[in-house]
Design an enzyme around this catalytic site. Structure first.
Site: not given
Ligand code: SIN
Length: 521
Positions: A48-49, A115, A243, A290, A352, A387, A393
């Site tokens: 999504q992010g 983020e 996550h 995270r 995740h 990570r 990506l």
């Molecule tokens: C998120 O949008 O929180 C997930 C993206 C990611 O795992 O880097």
């Protein structure tokens, strides 16, 4: 006669598809496989992010520092340097200039998200469905490219490996080489050996081995298991990232992820009694790395004897901003009766991302000649023990490119090997209820014994459960023969065992691997 290509690519997410596009540019013939019947069923499409790009005043050294810090200083610096320097120019070259992906802009500039643990707003996005759009554009491009043949419903069962799968008398003197793969093709209803001068493994992750996860059901750990069976080295398998914010439902059955970018825009984590709690755990609050956030949530759930915490979007966002910036999340939750413009959303952590995987160097080469790995299935050491958000990506794109480049520069013609037929007996799958209940045993075991918080007793219990499971699967193979469904179950069990073994051997708590019984040097 087996089919032959210059390059076989297994997996069509961003790593596999971008490698295919770079290789086609260099004139290579490519077979791009996906086991699904839909090219959209990838982890890339679920992101999504967004994808890390460049913030204002940003430079690669800031990104390297953020990657290192998020990983608790366990990332391999050469890989962190590589994606920080090469990644953003590749985003510009492939995603922006060539594919023309319409990333969001505001007042003529990129509208960048922030983020957890990022020092800058530097995440390029398309609202909250970035991965879906990237995957759509990649699919269009690969389908349009005459040198790329795309095959769906094709499950790679095992690599074809020199000496094991070739009767060639000299081949046992060769270093271990990957000559392609045995692939189950649904349409032909048979196992076809496919030969290639080089093979890129880009099958994604393993999240399906956990009871609660953000991934799609296709994440059965196939790539890890087939690489292991071929004799490749894997590394860092214990570092499975959880996550922090999956939507919690009373059955806790949803795999719907609520992007970390909502916290970057001001959404706050609050406990069951309404108190924002993250600053008690980390100076960056809700934007801490995270692993820290996931464990803090777990701790708060314990303190308040609650099954979830809450994500309050209303702290810094007006309703129109919530709806406009996060339309997918808003709609999905509204359909489940939660209006995030009016009330907080219940969330809890779930598995995740695999930070470890098939060991590669910075060119994507594995320990087996002619075999490359890229994306989540690979371990270049980039993520170390945890990570940094939105680097997945970027990693897929960068290492897909690196593998393609190395193949173009160095790949040698495949000698004329004869290949043995696939060595396992083929048959109908065992009854669905047997497969389902064995899967459930793996998933519950991994969640309970090899989850967010681990200790020796649980890990050793998991070793026993999974070793017994492997025997059970061997019996099923004898009785029924191998089939795609049984092969996926076997891959799940083998991958779960790999994660457990590494977690058992590692007594140090670092990043995502947290041992209650840790030895603290
Ligand atoms: C998120 O949008 O929180 C997930 C993206 C990611 O795992 O880097």
């Amino acid at each position: 006669m087996p089919d032959r290509y210059d390059v076989l690519i297994i997996g069509n997410g961003i790593a596999g598809s971008s490698a295919a596009l770079f290789l086609a540019e260099a004139g290579k013939s490519i077979l791009l496989l996906t086991k699904g019947e839909d090219l959209e069923n990838t982890n890339t499409a679920k992101a999504q992010g967004g994808i890390v790009f460049r913030g204002e005043g940003d430079n690669p050294s800031f990104l390297i520092k953020d990657i290192m810090e998020a990983s608790a200083f366990t990332s391999y610096t050469a890989s962190a340097r590589l994606i920080s320097r090469l990644g953003p120019p590749l985003v510009q070259k492939l995603l922006i200039d060539r594919l023309q992906i319409p990333f969001d802009r505001r007042n003529g500039k990129w509208d960048l998200f922030r983020e957890g643990n990022h020092s800058f707003r530097r995440i390029l996005h398309v609202k909250d469905y970035t991965g879906k759009v990237i995957q759509e554009y990649l699919n269009k491009a690969v389908l349009h490219e005459p040198l790329i043949e795309v095959k769906k419903n094709s499950l790679a069962l095992d690599f074809i490996v020199s000496s094991r799968d070739t009767p060639h008398p000299e081949s046992r003197y060769l270093p271990l080489e990957c000559l392609g793969a045995y692939v189950w093709e649904e349409e032909a209803q048979e196992v076809i050996p496919i030969l290639a001068s080089a093979t890129i493994l880009a099958t994604g992750g393993l999240s399906e081995i956990y009871r609660y996860s953000s991934g799609g059901p296709w994440n059965t750990g196939d790539g890890f298991a087939i690489a292991r069976r071929a004799g490749a080295r894997l590394s860092n398998m214990e570092y499975v990232q959880f996550h922090p914010t999956l939507l919690y439902t009373p059955q806790y059955s949803s795999s719907f992820l609520i992007s970390e970018s909502v916290r970057g825009e001001g959404a706050e984590l609050i406990s069951a009694n309404g108190e924002p709690f993250m600053y008690r755990y980390h100076p960056r609050g809700s934007l801490a790395p995270r692993d820290v956030v996931a464990r803090a949530i777990f701790q708060e759930m314990k303190i308040h004897e609650s099954n979830c915490v809450y994500l309050d979007f209303r702290q810094k966002m007006e309703p129109h901003k919530i709806k406009d910036t996060f339309p997918t999340i808003y709609e999905e939750l509204l359909q489940r009766g939660i209006d995030i413009t009016q009330e907080p959303a219940p969330v809890a952590p779930g598995a995740h991302f695999a930070c470890g995987g098939v060991l590669t160097d910075t060119r994507g080469r594995t320990t087996i000649k002619r075999l490359y790995a890229a994306g989540e299935v690979a371990c270049s050491g980039l993520h170390g023990a945890n990570r940094l958000a939105s680097t997945s990506l970027l990693e897929g794109l960068t290492f897909g490119y690196r593998a393609a480049r190395d193949i173009v520069k160095h790949s040698e013609e495949l000698p004329n090997f004869a290949v043995l037929p696939f060595r396992e007996k083929w048959g109908e799958p065992p009854p669905e209820n047997i497969l389902r209940s064995l899967k459930e045993i793996i998933r519950i075991n991994m969640w309970e014994n090899v989850g967010l918080i681990r200790e020796r007793r649980g890990l050793s219990q998991s070793l026993q459960i999974l070793t017994a499971m492997k025997k059970e699967i061997a019996h099923l193979k004898e009785e029924y023969g191998i089939s795609p469904a049984l092969s996926e179950l076997e891959n799940m069990a083998e991958t779960a065992l790999l994660v457990t073994e590494e977690a058992f051997k590692n007594p140090l708590s670092r990043g995502t691997h947290f041992r209650l019984d840790a030895f603290d040097p």
